[in-house]
Scaffold this active site. Structure first.
Site, short mmCIF file in Angstrom:
data_model
loop_
_atom_site.label_atom_id
_atom_site.label_comp_id
_atom_site.label_asym_id
_atom_site.label_seq_id
_atom_site.Cartn_x
_atom_site.Cartn_y
_atom_site.Cartn_z
N ASP A 101 0.84 -1.35 0.00
CA ASP A 101 -0.13 -0.20 -0.02
C ASP A 101 0.93 1.24 -0.02
O ASP A 101 2.11 1.05 0.51
CB ASP A 101 -0.81 0.02 1.18
CG ASP A 101 -2.00 -0.90 1.16
OD1 ASP A 101 -2.43 -1.06 0.09
OD2 ASP A 101 -2.79 -1.05 2.28
N LYS A 156 -1.31 0.57 -8.20
CA LYS A 156 -1.04 0.55 -9.77
C LYS A 156 -1.36 -0.85 -10.39
O LYS A 156 -0.84 -1.13 -11.58
CB LYS A 156 0.57 0.90 -9.84
CG LYS A 156 0.72 2.44 -9.34
CD LYS A 156 2.23 2.89 -9.77
CE LYS A 156 2.57 4.26 -9.52
NZ LYS A 156 3.97 4.49 -9.80
#
Length: 410
Positions: A200, A222
């Site tokens: 994260d 992403k």
């Protein structure tokens, strides 16, 4: 004898008689390891420290409340001599030698037939450090070497590869509030052993730079989502990498189960038959206020604290928070993910009875080098956030505890 180094060996003492002479501080330090080894321990001493006496009261050792007598070591496999009577120690040492009982002496290491190493433990491994030269024995240096090795194994800075096949799986690791030193020892060790890390943005990013080059690091923000929702994509990435036989760490900010969707990931892994380990982390809800000098509870000020998510506004139909009830509480309210909603939150609390003068603190980027604290009240917090350009991530603390510690720096 001093010309030759000691020969290191591990004694298996389960069910075997061990005699300890003296019930003072030395015995207090050494007895727990002997008990853990399963030894049949007999303590011979007229007196004992309260801790040693408690071991006897609990039945962990047998205590003969008298001084040493000749013959006490006759049936022993191992002896620890630690009385304050040098003459008794010398006689006991001679008896141990006559019966070929390995003997440690706290008062005269050179007269002993055995030495106790400085020991530590990490994940099923015992580290024992022993000075090899009797003439240059330095217990402090030996202990320092022990501590350095054990700490390195625990925090992952000293990586000992596993040569046996590891069971593929996933570890949900709470990385803490941001400072890399605040991840747990177990979390750091698992991170050092990982093949894949899915991180994260709120996790301790500095730790990623320490990973070996072969470790694949995936930014969870992403991951290509395609037709999946973000959390579904993360779940699938965890499953796919684990099924390829890799050791996967899901590195999360704070604690996996405190607004971290850890249970959703655990459930997805369980449905896929993937073994999962959960490593709790230090939640930002208490650590960030603490780092900013704010205690979430304080004697005579707050007897409870409540942690809520502010990611949806009080008037949003998706909100599960009972804001009117929170307004009536007298303790501390900690709000996570609420920077952009704090204006409406403050209005709701005031509308249901909370004083507009209630102190509020916003701690941005808590525990990191960029930490910043901004103080306000419920009446002024919305404008303060705009004027001071407070941005997420920030922990918001509402209540009189804000005024207990030092105020925010000007």
């Amino acid at each position: 004898m001093a010309e030759h180094p000691a020969y290191p060996v591990g004694l298996r003492l389960t069910g075997r008689r061990v005699v300890v002479l003296g019930g003072g501080q030395v015995a207090q330090r050494r007895l727990p390891a002997l008990i853990a080894a399963g030894a049949d321990i007999v303590l011979v001493s007229p007196r004992a420290t309260p801790s040693v006496e408690a071991m006897a009261d609990a039945g962990e050792i047998a205590w003969r409340r008298r001084p040493y007598r000749d013959g006490d070591l006759a049936d022993a496999w191992y002896a620890l001599i630690a009385t304050s009577d040098h003459d008794a120690n010398t006689r006991a040492s001679a008896e141990a030698a006559a019966h070929r009982v390995w003997c440690v002496r706290s008062d005269d290491a050179d007269a002993a037939t055995a030495w106790t190493p400085a020991t530590g433990h990490s994940e099923g491994v015992t580290v024992a450090v022993l000075t090899t030269d009797a003439r240059g024995r330095d217990p402090r240096h030996t202990a320092a070497v022990r501590d350095a090795v054990v700490e390195g194994l625990r925090d992952g800075t000293l990586v000992a590869p596993h040569h046996r096949t590891r069971t593929p799986g996933v570890a949900l690791v709470g990385g803490g509030p941001g400072d890399p030193d605040l991840i747990t020892v177990r979390g750091r060790r698992l991170l050092a052993e990982a093949d894949v890390v899915i991180a994260d943005r709120l996790g301790p990013r500095d730790l990623l730079a320490e990973l070996p080059p072969h470790v694949e690091v995936i930014d969870a923000a992403k991951i290509p989502y395609g037709r999946y929702m973000a959390q579904e994509a993360i779940n699938n990435a965890l499953i796919e990498h684990a099924k390829q036989g890799r050791s996967v760490v899901r590195l999360k900010g704070g604690d996996p189960y405190v607004f971290g969707r850890g249970m959703e990931e655990l459930q997805a892994l369980a449905e896929a038959g993937i073994p999962c380990t959960v490593v709790p982390g230090i939640s930002s809800s208490i650590s960030v206020p603490g780092a900013a000098g704010i205690p979430v509870t304080h004697r005579g000020v707050a007897h409870e604290f409540t942690v809520v998510s502010g990611h949806v506004a009080p008037d949003d139909e998706r909100s599960l928070v009972d804001w009117p009830s929170l307004a009536r509480l007298t303790g501390t309210l900690v709000i996570l993910m609420g920077v952009d909603k704090i204006g409406r939150i403050a209005e709701t609390l005031v509308a249901h009875g909370k004083s507009p003068d209630t102190p509020v603190a916003l701690v941005q980027e808590g525990t990191t080098a960029a930490q910043r604290r901004v103080d306000a009240t419920l009446a002024t917090v919305a404008e303060t956030v705009r004027a001071q350009d407070v941005r997420p991530p920030a922990v918001i603390v509402v209540g009189p505890v804000v005024a207990v510690g030092p105020p925010a720096a000007e």
